[in-house]
Design a protein around this motif. Structure first.
Motif, PDB file in Angstrom:
ATOM      1  N   ILE A 143       0.746  -1.033  -0.008  1.00 48.09           N
ATOM      2  CA  ILE A 143      -0.062  -0.041  -0.084  1.00 48.09           C
ATOM      3  C   ILE A 143       0.918   1.417  -0.166  1.00 48.09           C
ATOM      4  CG2 ILE A 143      -1.669   1.229   1.402  1.00 48.09           C
ATOM      5  CD1 ILE A 143      -2.596  -1.425   2.341  1.00 48.09           C
ATOM      6  N   ALA A 144       1.713   1.319   0.766  1.00 53.32           N
ATOM      7  CA  ALA A 144       2.819   2.408   0.930  1.00 53.32           C
ATOM      8  C   ALA A 144       3.554   2.734  -0.385  1.00 53.32           C
ATOM      9  CB  ALA A 144       3.726   2.364   2.107  1.00 53.32           C
ATOM     10  N   GLY A 145       4.012   1.609  -0.975  1.00 53.71           N
ATOM     11  CA  GLY A 145       4.962   1.668  -2.233  1.00 53.71           C
ATOM     12  C   GLY A 145       3.967   1.527  -3.447  1.00 53.71           C
ATOM     13  N   ASP A 146       2.410   1.277  -3.401  1.00 56.05           N
ATOM     14  CA  ASP A 146       1.498   1.501  -4.614  1.00 56.05           C
ATOM     15  C   ASP A 146       2.149   0.509  -5.580  1.00 56.05           C
ATOM     16  OD1 ASP A 146      -0.564   2.144  -5.979  1.00 56.05           O
ATOM     17  OD2 ASP A 146       0.518   3.774  -7.038  1.00 56.05           O
ATOM     18  N   TYR A 147       2.233  -0.917  -5.108  1.00 58.24           N
ATOM     19  CA  TYR A 147       2.848  -1.973  -5.832  1.00 58.24           C
ATOM     20  C   TYR A 147       1.750  -2.117  -7.104  1.00 58.24           C
ATOM     21  CZ  TYR A 147       5.871  -3.397  -2.398  1.00 58.24           C
ATOM     22  OH  TYR A 147       7.048  -3.453  -1.241  1.00 58.24           O
ATOM     23  N   ARG A 148       2.221  -2.221  -8.222  1.00 59.85           N
ATOM     24  CA  ARG A 148       1.348  -2.423  -9.461  1.00 59.85           C
ATOM     25  C   ARG A 148       1.988  -3.320 -10.605  1.00 59.85           C
ATOM     26  NH1 ARG A 148      -2.680   1.052 -10.708  1.00 59.85           N
ATOM     27  NH2 ARG A 148      -3.121   2.594  -8.921  1.00 59.85           N
ATOM     28  N   TYR A 149       1.217  -3.737 -11.586  1.00 54.47           N
ATOM     29  CA  TYR A 149       1.555  -4.671 -12.546  1.00 54.47           C
ATOM     30  C   TYR A 149       0.754  -4.167 -13.715  1.00 54.47           C
ATOM     31  CZ  TYR A 149       2.401  -8.973 -14.735  1.00 54.47           C
ATOM     32  OH  TYR A 149       2.725 -10.241 -15.675  1.00 54.47           O
ATOM     33  N   ASN A 150       1.152  -3.035 -14.509  1.00 50.12           N
ATOM     34  CA  ASN A 150       0.650  -2.537 -15.402  1.00 50.12           C
ATOM     35  C   ASN A 150       1.297  -2.635 -16.615  1.00 50.12           C
ATOM     36  OD1 ASN A 150      -0.944  -1.000 -13.515  1.00 50.12           O
ATOM     37  ND2 ASN A 150       0.021   0.965 -13.681  1.00 50.12           N
ATOM     38  N   VAL A 151       0.415  -3.281 -17.630  1.00 55.36           N
ATOM     39  CA  VAL A 151       1.227  -3.865 -18.916  1.00 55.36           C
ATOM     40  C   VAL A 151       0.230  -3.467 -20.212  1.00 55.36           C
ATOM     41  CG1 VAL A 151       1.826  -5.961 -20.208  1.00 55.36           C
ATOM     42  CG2 VAL A 151       1.728  -5.958 -17.788  1.00 55.36           C
ATOM     43  N   ARG A 152       1.168  -2.755 -21.211  1.00 55.43           N
ATOM     44  CA  ARG A 152       0.303  -2.532 -22.345  1.00 55.43           C
ATOM     45  C   ARG A 152       0.909  -3.345 -23.527  1.00 55.43           C
ATOM     46  NH1 ARG A 152      -1.169  -0.132 -18.582  1.00 55.43           N
ATOM     47  NH2 ARG A 152      -1.546   2.064 -18.433  1.00 55.43           N
ATOM     48  N   THR A 153       0.064  -4.199 -24.165  1.00 60.33           N
ATOM     49  CA  THR A 153       0.516  -5.293 -25.187  1.00 60.33           C
ATOM     50  C   THR A 153       0.120  -4.802 -26.404  1.00 60.33           C
ATOM     51  OG1 THR A 153       0.801  -6.694 -23.324  1.00 60.33           O
ATOM     52  CG2 THR A 153       0.466  -7.669 -25.422  1.00 60.33           C
ATOM     53  N   TRP A 154       0.564  -5.202 -27.505  1.00 57.90           N
ATOM     54  CA  TRP A 154      -0.016  -5.176 -28.854  1.00 57.90           C
ATOM     55  C   TRP A 154       0.718  -6.386 -29.522  1.00 57.90           C
ATOM     56  CZ3 TRP A 154       3.319  -4.935 -32.902  1.00 57.90           C
ATOM     57  CH2 TRP A 154       4.572  -4.152 -32.966  1.00 57.90           C
ATOM     58  N   ARG A 155       0.014  -7.014 -30.459  1.00 59.37           N
ATOM     59  CA  ARG A 155       0.559  -8.064 -31.203  1.00 59.37           C
ATOM     60  C   ARG A 155      -0.079  -8.365 -32.423  1.00 59.37           C
ATOM     61  NH1 ARG A 155      -0.916 -13.681 -31.860  1.00 59.37           N
ATOM     62  NH2 ARG A 155       0.963 -15.180 -31.701  1.00 59.37           N
ATOM     63  N   LEU A 156       0.895  -8.525 -33.502  1.00 63.90           N
ATOM     64  CA  LEU A 156       0.416  -8.789 -35.073  1.00 63.90           C
ATOM     65  C   LEU A 156       1.089 -10.165 -35.338  1.00 63.90           C
ATOM     66  CD1 LEU A 156       0.838  -5.211 -36.421  1.00 63.90           C
ATOM     67  CD2 LEU A 156      -1.219  -6.011 -35.658  1.00 63.90           C
ATOM     68  N   ALA A 157       0.058 -10.947 -36.162  1.00 64.61           N
ATOM     69  CA  ALA A 157       0.689 -12.208 -36.472  1.00 64.61           C
ATOM     70  C   ALA A 157      -0.133 -12.574 -37.723  1.00 64.61           C
ATOM     71  CB  ALA A 157       0.302 -13.270 -35.374  1.00 64.61           C
TER      72      ALA A 157
END
Length: 684
Positions: free
Chosen positions: A275-289
């Motif tokens: 909470i104090a460190g504002d732990y996060r896991y933010n991911v932006r993904t794009w994929r082309l195939a």
């Protein structure tokens, strides 16, 4: 099951990735949630069964239709009835720990190695074998093929745990336009819309999803949106090409690990440091195939594909001022290629394949203050290349007997430029197996295989065990023997099906990571000389008629996994058990189904004790959970209710691993308390 082994081979004209595409282009038939047997007249069901029946080892297929009749937001939900896997949901939907046959029993878990993930036969696992940041959406798959351990040779996978191929629906396959809605406890809201079109030689499908979750713990909220699209063009009667595009934006808070005292006092609290460190896991993904398939003639086919992906990670994860804080801000770029050629010659079915991959991870590690300044203390400039060449022959050498043999050649390069680590990894890994058709609906099989997996970039970057200067880790390798049976039995209008595998393997140089006591939140990687990975994997299901007409049915389903993972005469750890995975896990349900479409019944989970450290001094208790699910399905619409952990049991879902965990270690991630999810589906 297939009628005989010859039928299995004759159905196997295409390579696994082309076959997978054909599976979803053949019909709309609904299969059970986990289909392991049955041929019938349906080409989809026949092709799935043929691929399983031509593999001398454990392969499980999950059908996406069944996933829509229960709450599925994580890979743990999707893979619930796949034996041999240990999959535990984390703090939110995209934090899932998964291990196949003891892969990835690691202290850090953040690289998620050990299983090669593919979408439509093209890799989403990075070239070095890591699944870090990986956010495959469970409801974007029509089928999921899980080939455990060395049984993933048909995918060319150089991973200890095998491969999972997520096969997406297309408009040409007849995938319906649909709307999915889920609402549930702890602020869960999920909406998904899928629309498709087909005109002559062209077809296209688009799915848009939004998910929100407030969480049952402090600092656990998630917001995720995803767009999944594919478009195909029939270039000629024997040639088709398909393009794929994916974009995912995932923001989630991390509640952090609790100590045992904190867990007992209030498992719903967030860790003070998170909470104090504002732990996060933010991911932006794009994929082309793109994947192009050519049916050259009745006995041969060729397919080729390429994928390009970018994942940007913003990940505050350690905050212990004034001593240490860690924020990871990187971009991972992946390029993947595949080539498959398959030819049938008399009693032989030959497959030759090539996988190529290239990955770069660039950015930095920062010390930071939440909402304030940050200071870069380490550069990240890592690169990996990997090439997998494999060949396989399935030879029906006698009535009822099929020999399956082949080999894989792996060549990989890893560069951690900041640490000055630069190494090559090469190996040739043979495999031989045999299948015996005991009866028209029952098979016995056995195989002997060599397994191999090179270290990931994350493991190399963590490697400080060699003294003042880091040294290269060795690749993991070993030999595995496996025996099993799968089959079905019909008696009147009742049916049983089963899948049973027993395996034993000895590994050399298994890579494990120990928490660094001098720098909390960081780890040190090392090779362990010898370990044993063995187990029993069993799936048993039935559809039992309760009346002469078969309108009332009872459908039990049991998934049992017994694990025997331990060190082998290690100088430090002796013969102690490896951590993370339980000694046993039993999951099941007992549903009543009526021909009208109504179903209801209890579900349960029984998970054995686990160790949280290599020294086997910190035990995580076993637990039992009870639930119930019910629903009603028609041709156009479906509804369900999925209630879990009705006893509101406080239990540990997953945890970090230590070398020797002290009693006050903040490593425990609580599992979800009592929850109810209501879902609806409308097809139009």
């Amino acid at each position: 099951m297939i009628r005989h082994a010859g039928a299995a081979l004759s159905a196997l004209v295409l390579s696994p990735c082309v076959l997978a595409q054909d599976l979803v282009s053949s019909s709309q038939t609904t299969l059970p949630s986990v289909q392991v047997t049955g041929a019938g007249a349906d080409p989809v069901r026949r092709a799935i069964t043929a691929e399983q029946a031509a593999t001398p080892g454990a392969v499980t297929v999950v059908d996406g239709e069944g996933l829509r009749q229960r709450s599925v937001t994580t890979l743990a939900d999707m893979l619930r009835y796949v034996p041999g896997l240990w999959v535990a949901s984390g703090s939110t939907g995209d934090s899932t720990f998964f291990s196949s046959r003891g892969s990835n029993l690691d202290a850090t878990n953040y690289d998620g190695n050990g299983i090669k993930l593919l979408v439509d036969g093209l890799p989403v696992t990075a070239a070095d074998g890591n699944n870090h940041n990986r956010d495959v959406d469970p409801l974007s798959a029509r089928y999921v093929v899980v080939a455990r351990g060395a049984n993933a040779l048909t995918y060319g996978a150089s991973t200890l745990g095998g491969a999972i191929d997520f096969i997406t629906p297309t408009a040409r396959d007849g995938a319906p336009d649909e709307v999915l809605l889920n609402l549930g406890s702890h602020g869960q809201r999920q909406a998904r819309v899928t629309l498709g079109t087909q005109s002559g030689a062209f077809d296209a499908l688009l799915s848009v999803e939004g998910r929100r979750y407030d969480g049952f713990r402090g600092h656990q909220a998630q917001e995720r949106t995803g767009v999944y699209a594919n478009a195909g063009w029939q270039l000629a009667p024997s040639v088709q090409t398909r393009f794929y595009a994916t974009a995912i934006d995932n923001d989630q808070q991390l509640p952090g690990g609790l100590t045992r005292d904190e867990f007992r006092a209030d498992p719903r609290q967030g860790a003070p440091s998170a909470i104090a460190g504002d732990y996060r896991y933010n991911v932006r993904t794009w994929r082309l195939a793109n994947k192009t398939s050519w049916s050259i003639d009745a006995d041969s086919s060729l397919s080729a594909g390429v994928s390009l992906e970018s994942q940007k990670l913003y990940h505050p994860i350690v905050y212990a001022p004034p001593f240490f804080s860690l924020l990871i801000d990187t971009e991972q770029r992946n390029l993947g290629t595949m080539l498959r050629y398959q030819r049938r010659i008399a009693a032989h079915d030959l497959l030759v394949g090539l996988n190529g991959g290239r990955t770069s991870v660039q950015g930095g590690n920062y010390s930071y203050s939440p909402g304030g300044p940050r200071s870069r203390f380490a550069d990240v400039d890592n690169h990996a290349d990997n090439l997998e060449l494999f060949a396989l022959d399935r030879w029906q050498f006698a009535p009822g007997w099929t020999a399956v043999y082949g080999a894989q050649a792996v060549s990989g390069r890893r560069e951690v430029r900041v640490a000055g680590l630069d190494g090559d990894y090469r190996s040739v890994n043979p495999r031989a197996g045999v299948i015996y058709q005991l009866s028209p609906a029952t098979q016995l099989y056995a195989n002997l295989s060599r397994t191999y997996e090179a270290p990931t970039l994350y493991e190399l970057q963590d490697d400080t065990a060699g003294g003042p200067a880091p040294t290269l880790l060795d690749a993991m390798k070993g030999t595995v023997v496996e025996f099993g049976t799968r089959g079905a039995l019909e008696s009147g209008s009742s049916r049983w099906h089963w899948d049973l595998a027993l395996y034993w393997g000895r590994l050399k140089h298994e890579i494990l990571s120990r928490d660094d006591p001098a720098a909390p939140g960081t780890s040190q990687s090392l090779n362990v000389e010898r370990t044993i990975h063995a187990g029993i994997e069993a799936l048993l299901g039935a559809s039992l008629a309760l009346d002469a007409a078969g309108e009332h049915r009872l459908e039990p389903l049991l998934n049992l996994t017994l694990n025997h993972f331990r060190f082998d005469a290690d100088p430090t750890y002796g013969d102690r058990q490896l951590p993370a995975a339980p000694r046993y896990a039993l999951k099941g349900e007992l549903l009543y189904r009526h021909a009208s479409g109504f179903f209801a019944g209890p579900t349960f989970d029984r998970v054995g004790r686990r160790w949280a450290d290599f020294g086997n001094t910190y035990a995580v208790d076993a637990y039992t959970l009870w639930g119930v699910r019910a629903g009603y399905a028609t041709r156009r619409w479906e509804v369900f209710v999925d209630a879990r952990n009705l006893g509101d049991k406080a239990y540990v879902s997953q945890f970090s691993v230590r070398d020797a965990a002290p009693a006050d270690a903040a490593i425990l991630t609580p599992g979800e308390p009592r929850s109810v999810v209501v879902g609806a589906r409308l097809k139009f």
